[in-house]
Design a protein around this motif. Structure first.
Motif, PDB file in Angstrom:
ATOM      1  N   SER A   1       0.836  -1.196   0.000  1.00  0.00           N
ATOM      2  CA  SER A   1       0.000   0.000   0.000  1.00  0.00           C
ATOM      3  C   SER A   1       0.871   1.246   0.000  1.00  0.00           C
ATOM      4  CB  SER A   1      -0.938   0.019   1.211  1.00  0.00           C
ATOM      5  OG  SER A   1      -0.179   0.066   2.411  1.00  0.00           O
ATOM      6  N   THR A   2       0.221   2.380  -0.312  1.00  0.00           N
ATOM      7  CA  THR A   2       0.873   3.692  -0.310  1.00  0.00           C
ATOM      8  C   THR A   2       0.140   4.573   0.691  1.00  0.00           C
ATOM      9  OG1 THR A   2       1.507   3.475  -2.627  1.00  0.00           O
ATOM     10  CG2 THR A   2       1.470   5.697  -1.706  1.00  0.00           C
ATOM     11  N   LYS A   3       0.907   5.276   1.530  1.00  0.00           N
ATOM     12  CA  LYS A   3       0.330   6.165   2.535  1.00  0.00           C
ATOM     13  C   LYS A   3       0.545   7.605   2.103  1.00  0.00           C
ATOM     14  CE  LYS A   3       0.838   3.049   6.488  1.00  0.00           C
ATOM     15  NZ  LYS A   3      -0.607   2.860   6.662  1.00  0.00           N
ATOM     16  N   ILE A   4      -0.540   8.404   2.183  1.00  0.00           N
ATOM     17  CA  ILE A   4      -0.520   9.821   1.806  1.00  0.00           C
ATOM     18  C   ILE A   4      -1.067  10.629   2.970  1.00  0.00           C
ATOM     19  CG2 ILE A   4      -1.457  11.552   0.226  1.00  0.00           C
ATOM     20  CD1 ILE A   4      -1.531   9.452  -1.939  1.00  0.00           C
ATOM     21  N   ARG A   5      -0.354  11.696   3.333  1.00  0.00           N
ATOM     22  CA  ARG A   5      -0.815  12.608   4.381  1.00  0.00           C
ATOM     23  C   ARG A   5      -1.379  13.854   3.715  1.00  0.00           C
ATOM     24  NH1 ARG A   5       2.641  13.487   9.663  1.00  0.00           N
ATOM     25  NH2 ARG A   5       1.703  11.407   9.913  1.00  0.00           N
ATOM     26  N   THR A   6      -2.648  14.121   3.965  1.00  0.00           N
ATOM     27  CA  THR A   6      -3.319  15.260   3.344  1.00  0.00           C
ATOM     28  C   THR A   6      -2.978  16.544   4.100  1.00  0.00           C
ATOM     29  OG1 THR A   6      -5.325  15.021   4.688  1.00  0.00           O
ATOM     30  CG2 THR A   6      -5.190  13.702   2.672  1.00  0.00           C
ATOM     31  N   VAL A   7      -3.491  17.677   3.560  1.00  0.00           N
ATOM     32  CA  VAL A   7      -3.241  18.971   4.203  1.00  0.00           C
ATOM     33  C   VAL A   7      -3.957  19.063   5.541  1.00  0.00           C
ATOM     34  CG1 VAL A   7      -2.816  20.149   2.026  1.00  0.00           C
ATOM     35  CG2 VAL A   7      -5.160  19.964   2.884  1.00  0.00           C
ATOM     36  N   ARG A   8      -4.922  18.185   5.776  1.00  0.00           N
ATOM     37  CA  ARG A   8      -5.610  18.144   7.068  1.00  0.00           C
ATOM     38  C   ARG A   8      -4.907  17.188   8.049  1.00  0.00           C
ATOM     39  NH1 ARG A   8      -9.649  17.636   3.159  1.00  0.00           N
ATOM     40  NH2 ARG A   8     -11.027  19.445   2.970  1.00  0.00           N
ATOM     41  N   ASN A   9      -3.698  16.750   7.699  1.00  0.00           N
ATOM     42  CA  ASN A   9      -2.927  15.794   8.509  1.00  0.00           C
ATOM     43  C   ASN A   9      -3.649  14.455   8.658  1.00  0.00           C
ATOM     44  OD1 ASN A   9      -0.660  17.393   8.945  1.00  0.00           O
ATOM     45  ND2 ASN A   9      -1.566  18.358  10.759  1.00  0.00           N
ATOM     46  N   GLU A  10      -4.363  14.074   7.625  1.00  0.00           N
ATOM     47  CA  GLU A  10      -5.024  12.765   7.591  1.00  0.00           C
ATOM     48  C   GLU A  10      -4.113  11.775   6.871  1.00  0.00           C
ATOM     49  OE1 GLU A  10      -9.609  14.485   7.147  1.00  0.00           O
ATOM     50  OE2 GLU A  10      -8.461  13.824   5.404  1.00  0.00           O
ATOM     51  N   ASP A  11      -3.926  10.625   7.480  1.00  0.00           N
ATOM     52  CA  ASP A  11      -3.143   9.558   6.847  1.00  0.00           C
ATOM     53  C   ASP A  11      -4.093   8.670   6.065  1.00  0.00           C
ATOM     54  OD1 ASP A  11      -0.615  10.282   7.663  1.00  0.00           O
ATOM     55  OD2 ASP A  11      -0.780   9.230   9.581  1.00  0.00           O
ATOM     56  N   VAL A  12      -3.943   8.700   4.752  1.00  0.00           N
ATOM     57  CA  VAL A  12      -4.796   7.917   3.862  1.00  0.00           C
ATOM     58  C   VAL A  12      -3.973   6.763   3.306  1.00  0.00           C
ATOM     59  CG1 VAL A  12      -6.247   7.958   1.810  1.00  0.00           C
ATOM     60  CG2 VAL A  12      -6.114   9.980   3.279  1.00  0.00           C
ATOM     61  N   THR A  13      -4.455   5.544   3.505  1.00  0.00           N
ATOM     62  CA  THR A  13      -3.786   4.348   2.991  1.00  0.00           C
ATOM     63  C   THR A  13      -4.534   3.861   1.762  1.00  0.00           C
ATOM     64  OG1 THR A  13      -3.048   3.730   5.210  1.00  0.00           O
ATOM     65  CG2 THR A  13      -3.009   2.016   3.527  1.00  0.00           C
ATOM     66  N   ILE A  14      -3.815   3.792   0.655  1.00  0.00           N
ATOM     67  CA  ILE A  14      -4.414   3.381  -0.611  1.00  0.00           C
ATOM     68  C   ILE A  14      -3.713   2.113  -1.080  1.00  0.00           C
ATOM     69  CG2 ILE A  14      -4.992   4.092  -2.957  1.00  0.00           C
ATOM     70  CD1 ILE A  14      -4.622   6.971  -2.098  1.00  0.00           C
ATOM     71  N   PRO A  15      -4.426   1.021  -1.328  1.00  0.00           N
ATOM     72  CA  PRO A  15      -3.783  -0.183  -1.862  1.00  0.00           C
ATOM     73  C   PRO A  15      -3.071   0.108  -3.178  1.00  0.00           C
ATOM     74  CG  PRO A  15      -6.004  -0.671  -1.112  1.00  0.00           C
ATOM     75  CD  PRO A  15      -5.859   0.815  -1.074  1.00  0.00           C
ATOM     76  N   ASN A  16      -1.934  -0.511  -3.373  1.00  0.00           N
ATOM     77  CA  ASN A  16      -1.144  -0.245  -4.573  1.00  0.00           C
ATOM     78  C   ASN A  16      -1.893  -0.597  -5.849  1.00  0.00           C
ATOM     79  OD1 ASN A  16       1.105   0.766  -3.243  1.00  0.00           O
ATOM     80  ND2 ASN A  16       2.024  -1.263  -2.991  1.00  0.00           N
ATOM     81  N   GLN A  17      -2.735  -1.609  -5.776  1.00  0.00           N
ATOM     82  CA  GLN A  17      -3.506  -1.984  -6.962  1.00  0.00           C
ATOM     83  C   GLN A  17      -4.485  -0.873  -7.338  1.00  0.00           C
ATOM     84  OE1 GLN A  17      -5.355  -5.763  -6.473  1.00  0.00           O
ATOM     85  NE2 GLN A  17      -5.496  -6.180  -8.653  1.00  0.00           N
ATOM     86  N   VAL A  18      -5.017  -0.159  -6.330  1.00  0.00           N
ATOM     87  CA  VAL A  18      -5.915   0.975  -6.602  1.00  0.00           C
ATOM     88  C   VAL A  18      -5.117   2.152  -7.148  1.00  0.00           C
ATOM     89  CG1 VAL A  18      -7.530   2.600  -5.553  1.00  0.00           C
ATOM     90  CG2 VAL A  18      -7.523   0.207  -4.840  1.00  0.00           C
ATOM     91  N   VAL A  19      -3.915   2.390  -6.593  1.00  0.00           N
ATOM     92  CA  VAL A  19      -3.093   3.507  -7.077  1.00  0.00           C
ATOM     93  C   VAL A  19      -2.744   3.310  -8.546  1.00  0.00           C
ATOM     94  CG1 VAL A  19      -0.912   4.725  -6.753  1.00  0.00           C
ATOM     95  CG2 VAL A  19      -2.167   3.903  -4.771  1.00  0.00           C
TER      96      VAL A  19
END
Length: 565
Positions: free
Chosen positions: A414-432
């Protein structure tokens, strides 16, 4: 003849021997009539009996074991002259009992009589061992079977004699009572010491952890180290209690003649299991040595691979075919391949690897992996695609679908992205991989343009709008001066014009905050110069023409350029 029937296998008395001689003669006469053989030469009474017994023996099922004084003597497997193994065992046991009642307890001997072995007590024949009684599949012979039977019978006779001596029984009872008292004292001491030892060892472990400053008091309490140590102490104590019980029971059973065989069986069982375990450990030592050597070599190669790719990642080594950002994932793949190869090489040397249980576990593991790895393999391949396509790197400001933020982790699954609201979003690599990914941080040198749109009516001079937008961009911190911001007339709509302000950010991660600052400065600039930001829509043709007079083309803050003069 019928009265002597139970003693046929005892071979006692002249009438019995005469009966055996007559039976042998009948068998021989039958053979002459059917096979027309010549008459054998004269023989002794024992040889005639042996011949009759062998000719008359037939395999029978089930076999019967002759036991006396609770000790197995011999196992009869054949029926002789129509007498089943159970009948042979019963007749021999009754004859032994009569001899013991007559105080005849030895010596026990065996001798060969033709093809059979005779076992006797004090010169009295008790039973015979015929060839069909021998279990040849286990390597036994007629002589070894008869010798073992004579030895067991001698031990049984000695135990019977011992059981008839009251002084010996009194001494044995006293020994058992002393052993029982010692056994009870040991068990009581172990059970009482169990709690104290658990508390002492648990407290010592807790003090060691606290003194090392590895864990605080809360972590020590939550880890239940005291409870864990107490369980280990309890397991050791109950193991010692079980061993003491086994030793006491074996000792007590071996004191008395009637139960001595059970005690010897328990001891032999323990010794056989211990010898089996020791033999298995000794036999497994060469394989374990090879496994250790293979694992050490594999560990050494994995460390070399790690050092090589770490040098590439840190820029100390340039191989040309590998980028620094892909060095770590490549290192993980190669190290995994090295360990898998080492495991495959060490597998045949693992003790028990060829057993059915080990094969069953391997089959179950492979089945579970094959059933549950379909989605996992897709995620892993998606991670490889993202890594080696260099679409994303840690620290990039990206947009994946409707998620915008900074990449904090690019993992295998998976890939983790931190938004401007400091939210950690985990997205499966297959979805990315299946989404459109926009990377705002990749072209840092040339800059990635960020745009914002403004729509105004046709009665506002476009040069004035362009100047106002550039003024707002110049007032905003975080916007690069090179390349300079630009304004584009993006579209000429039916009732208004769409303007787009394009500018580059010094830090792509500040995209959202910089856009907010630009919007504020745009509003301030337009209000300062009295330009109304509206997007008109008409229901009828206006009476006044919506045009910009030429004398207002360069309204402040616009200035004519050399091309406009």
């Amino acid at each position: 003849m019928r009265r002597s029937g139970p003693r046929v296998l005892g071979f006692s008395g002249p009438r019995v021997r005469l009966a055996w001689l007559l039976a042998a003669c009948l068998v021989a006469a039958g053979q002459v009539a059917t096979a027309q053989q010549t008459t054998p030469p004269p023989a002794t009474v024992e040889s005639e009996f042996a011949a009759a017994a062998v000719q008359g023996e037939t395999p029978a099922a089930p076999p019967a074991t002759l036991k006396y004084a609770n000790r197995p003597i011999v196992e009869f497997r054949a029926a002789v002259l129509g007498r089943a193994p159970a009948e042979r065992a019963t007749a021999a046991r009754q004859l032994i009992k009569r001899l013991v009642d007559a105080d005849t307890t030895g010596p026990v001997e065996n001798r060969t009589v033709g093809p059979v072995m005779m076992v006797s007590i004090g010169g009295q024949d008790v039973f015979a061992v015929v060839p069909a009684d021998v279990d040849t599949l286990t390597g036994e012979t007629l002589a070894s079977t008869a010798t073992r039977a004579a030895t067991s019978l001698q031990i049984a006779m000695a135990e019977v004699a011992e059981a008839r001596r009251p002084r010996d029984l009194a001494g044995e009872i006293l020994q058992v009572l002393l052993a029982t008292a010692a056994f009870v004292a040991i068990c009581w001491f172990l059970i009482k010491a169990r709690t104290r030892l658990g508390d002492r060892f648990g407290g010592a472990a807790t003090r060691k952890l606290q003194a090392s400053k590895v864990a605080d008091d809360e972590l020590v309490r939550s880890s239940r180290i005291i409870e864990f140590v107490q369980r280990i102490v309890s397991a050791v104590v109950w193991g010692l209690v079980a061993f003491a019980t086994y030793s006491w029971l074996t000792f007590s059973l071996r004191r008395f003649p009637y139960t001595r065989f059970w005690g010897e069986s328990l001891r032999e069982f323990l010794l056989s299991r211990l010898s089996l375990v020791v033999g298995a450990i000794i036999g497994a030592l060469p394989g374990i040595f090879m496994v250790v050597v293979i694992l050490l070599v594999t560990r050494f190669v994995a460390r070399l691979v790690t050092l090589f790719f770490r040098a590439i990642q840190e820029g100390r080594l340039d191989v040309g075919w590998l980028y620094p950002e892909t060095a770590i994932p490549t290192k993980k793949l190669i190290v995994m391949a090295v360990w898998l190869f080492g495991a495959a090489m060490a597998y045949p040397y693992v003790p028990g690897s060829d057993s059915e249980a080990f094969k069953g576990i391997s089959l179950l593991t492979g089945l579970m992996l094959s059933l549950g790895s379909s989605g996992l393999i897709g995620q892993v391949m998606g991670g490889f695609t993202l890594t080696y396509s260099r679409a994303l790197r840690r620290g990039d400001f990206v947009s994946v679908g409707d998620v915008q933020g900074t990449v904090t982790q690019l993992g295998t699954l998976s890939t983790k992205i931190r938004t401007v609201r400091n939210e950690d979003v985990t997205i499966p690599n297959q979805v990315v991989v299946s989404q459109i990914v926009t990377n705002y941080s990749r072209d840092v040198e040339n800059g990635v343009f960020v745009g914002t749109d403004v729509t105004l009516g046709y009665d506002v001079a476009w040069r004035q709008v362009e100047a106002l937008l550039l003024m707002a961009a110049g007032r905003t911190a975080g916007i690069r001066r090179q390349p300079a911001p630009v304004v584009r007339q993006a579209a000429l709509q039916d009732a208004y014009i769409k303007y787009t302000l394009l500018f580059c950010l010094e830090n792509p991660a500040t995209r959202i905050s910089t856009l907010a600052a630009v919007h504020g400065n745009i509003l301030d600039a337009f209000n300062e110069y009295g330009v109304q930001i509206t997007s008109p829509n008409y229901e009828a043709d206006p009476t006044d023409r919506k045009i910009v007079p030429k004398d207002q083309w360069f309204a402040a803050p616009a200035k004519p350029s050399s091309n406009d003069r």
